[in-house]
Design an enzyme around this catalytic site. Structure first.
Site, PDB file in Angstrom:
ATOM      1  N   ARG A  82      -4.795  -0.416   3.977  1.00 42.60           N
ATOM      2  CA  ARG A  82      -5.337   0.332   5.126  1.00 42.60           C
ATOM      3  C   ARG A  82      -6.862   0.430   5.118  1.00 42.60           C
ATOM      4  O   ARG A  82      -7.424   1.511   5.034  1.00 42.60           O
ATOM      5  CB  ARG A  82      -4.759   1.755   5.183  1.00 42.60           C
ATOM      6  CG  ARG A  82      -3.258   1.780   5.211  1.00 42.60           C
ATOM      7  CD  ARG A  82      -2.763   3.180   5.516  1.00 42.60           C
ATOM      8  NE  ARG A  82      -1.311   3.174   5.682  1.00 42.60           N
ATOM      9  CZ  ARG A  82      -0.588   4.226   5.991  1.00 42.60           C
ATOM     10  NH1 ARG A  82      -1.172   5.393   6.174  1.00 42.60           N
ATOM     11  NH2 ARG A  82       0.706   4.137   6.136  1.00 42.60           N
ATOM     12  N   ASP A 114      -8.473   9.682   8.554  1.00 43.66           N
ATOM     13  CA  ASP A 114      -7.478   9.442   9.600  1.00 43.66           C
ATOM     14  C   ASP A 114      -8.090   9.734  10.963  1.00 43.66           C
ATOM     15  O   ASP A 114      -8.667  10.795  11.166  1.00 43.66           O
ATOM     16  CB  ASP A 114      -6.265  10.370   9.427  1.00 43.66           C
ATOM     17  CG  ASP A 114      -5.323   9.898   8.331  1.00 43.66           C
ATOM     18  OD1 ASP A 114      -5.694   8.979   7.580  1.00 43.66           O
ATOM     19  OD2 ASP A 114      -4.222  10.458   8.240  1.00 43.66           O
ATOM     20  N   ASP A 138      -1.106  16.223   5.094  1.00 49.14           N
ATOM     21  CA  ASP A 138      -0.714  15.431   3.931  1.00 49.14           C
ATOM     22  C   ASP A 138      -1.767  15.388   2.824  1.00 49.14           C
ATOM     23  O   ASP A 138      -1.472  14.954   1.728  1.00 49.14           O
ATOM     24  CB  ASP A 138      -0.459  13.977   4.368  1.00 49.14           C
ATOM     25  CG  ASP A 138       0.630  13.906   5.417  1.00 49.14           C
ATOM     26  OD1 ASP A 138       1.497  14.797   5.414  1.00 49.14           O
ATOM     27  OD2 ASP A 138       0.621  12.966   6.235  1.00 49.14           O
ATOM     28  N   ASP A 192      -3.191  11.929   0.216  1.00 51.30           N
ATOM     29  CA  ASP A 192      -2.637  11.007   1.204  1.00 51.30           C
ATOM     30  C   ASP A 192      -3.604   9.868   1.493  1.00 51.30           C
ATOM     31  O   ASP A 192      -3.489   8.796   0.941  1.00 51.30           O
ATOM     32  CB  ASP A 192      -2.266  11.766   2.479  1.00 51.30           C
ATOM     33  CG  ASP A 192      -1.579  10.865   3.486  1.00 51.30           C
ATOM     34  OD1 ASP A 192      -0.668  10.118   3.081  1.00 51.30           O
ATOM     35  OD2 ASP A 192      -1.959  10.882   4.664  1.00 51.30           O
TER      36      ASP A 192
END
Ligand code: NAG
Ligand code: NAG
Length: 382
Positions: free
Chosen positions: A264, A212, A184, A208
């Site tokens: 996030r 992660d 992404d 994105d």
């Protein structure tokens, strides 16, 4: 045995005395007159850091533990001299050649300032330290970094931004050409990785997210980074159905979030995060949230609420307050609030390689002041 203990005891006494009595050692927790956090205080005082780069490895704290497997006499020192990239046939001198192709322990540095536009995602293999200190290194404009099924990885001092989504493709991996699924557009993506330390990087404006941690990755420390100008900042846990992430353990410490971060910081699924001594300049939707019964201990952070949404936390299933979201010693400015839930305290249970002293949230502003990639002068300090 007794004599060994005696020797250790004497060494400790000598160390203790020299630290408390020797004024030149005693002021080592300050650089440029600033008080440093425990990671930086472990190496930044040394004006000769260039000749002792490996000192950094044992300065890590939190779930990554000490990165002592990355150092020693058998380390290959590799210098990046060429900013170009060839994903299928990496040339010696490029970052990809060092990070992917060299076997065994390697410590990667950069000859000069450079901007690297990666053709395809860069696979970082096990026992790799990427050390951007002393140069201004940008990885930007296309594909970015991936730690895939690797362990003992240090990523330090990089500026990673404007990462774009990538279609499924093939790249050179540690064991030959391998195919990769599409991505992404994240700055750093961990996939089934363990013992990874991500320290002093500046991450922003990716398609994105910025960072992660996915698919069973664990033993990760994310420290001293500057995250800014991003909607989805940090994801811990692959997806709601990926139950292996129940054993994920991540420490998020001394990071600086903002300006212009939306959500996030992190968003966590299944696993456990110790979020400690971070500076939250702002959020729009939320700062810390999650789904699938995660555990979060938010400890001694400084949360500065935006004008609108004052609440730090978010839960996907907003009626389910059975999970552990703890706040201990956090400071809330500008009307910030933190809805706690769950029982049991959510302690990190660090071992002695991982544990560290949590500082008072009042010091968080100064201890995160040097977050992001450091500018190190030619001959002296970082
Ligand atoms: C994580 O670290 C702990 C403590 O060092 C260790 O026992 C465990 O095996 C590690 N897990 C993985 C998957 O590496
Ligand atoms: C809340 O989460 C727990 C743990 O995942 C689950 O067992 C329970 O059924 C959930 N409750 C509701 C009301 O969704």
């Amino acid at each position: 045995m007794a004599s060994q203990y005696c020797l250790v005891f004497i060494t400790v006494i000598i160390l203790f005395c020299s630290l408390s009595l020797n004024p030149s050692l005693a002021k080592t927790t300050k650089v440029h007159g600033l008080k440093m956090n425990v990671i930086d205080g472990c190496w930044r005082w040394n004006p000769n850091w260039r000749s002792h780069r490996q000192q950094l490895a044992i300065c890590s704290i939190g779930f990554a533990g000490k990165m002592s497997n990355n150092i020693g006499k058998d380390v290959i020192n590799y210098e990046v001299t060429d900013p170009s990239d060839n994903a299928l046939d990496p040339k010696p001198g490029t970052l990809r050649y060092g990070a992917t192709m060299i076997k065994g322990k390697k410590w990667i540095t950069f000859q000069r300032d450079m901007k690297i536009k990666l053709e395809k995602p860069l696979l970082i293999s096990s026992f790799t330290a990427i050390d951007g200190r002393g140069a201004s290194v940008h990885i930007a404009g296309n594909a970015c970094l991936r730690v895939f099924r690797a362990t003992n990885v240090i990523i330090h001092g990089l500026r990673i931004h404007h990462c774009r989504s990538q279609p499924p493709t093939s790249v050179m991996g540690p064991d030959g050409i391998m195919s990769l699924g599409g991505v992404d557009g994240d700055a750093i993506r961990l996939v089934t990785a363990s013992k990874v330390w991500i320290d002093h990087n500046t991450l922003y404006e990716c398609e994105d997210g910025l960072l992660d941690v996915t698919r069973g990755s664990t033993n990760v420390t994310i420290s001293n980074n500057w995250f800014r100008d991003q909607d989805k900042v940090m994801l811990l846990g692959h997806d709601d159905g990926y139950f292996r992430d129940k054993s994920m353990e991540v420490t998020v410490v001394y990071n600086h979030f903002g300006p212009n971060c939306n959500q996030r910081m992190p968003r966590i699924r299944h696993g456990y995060a110790h979020v400690v001594n971070n500076l939250y300049k702002e959020w729009s939707q939320y700062a810390i949230g999650g789904s699938m019964n995660p555990s979060v201990k938010s400890e001694a952070n400084l949360f500065i609420a935006p004008k609108q949404n004052k609440e730090v936390t978010w839960r996907k299933d907003s009626n389910n307050f059975s999970w552990k979201f703890y706040s201990k010693g956090d400071i809330f400015e500008n009307g910030a609030s933190f809805i706690q839930s769950g029982v049991g305290g959510a302690k990190p249970h660090y071992n002695n390689q991982q544990s560290f002293k949590v500082v008072d949230a009042k010091s968080v502003r100064s201890l995160t002041r040097a977050s992001g990639a450091l500018t190190c002068t030619k001959k002296s300090r970082c």
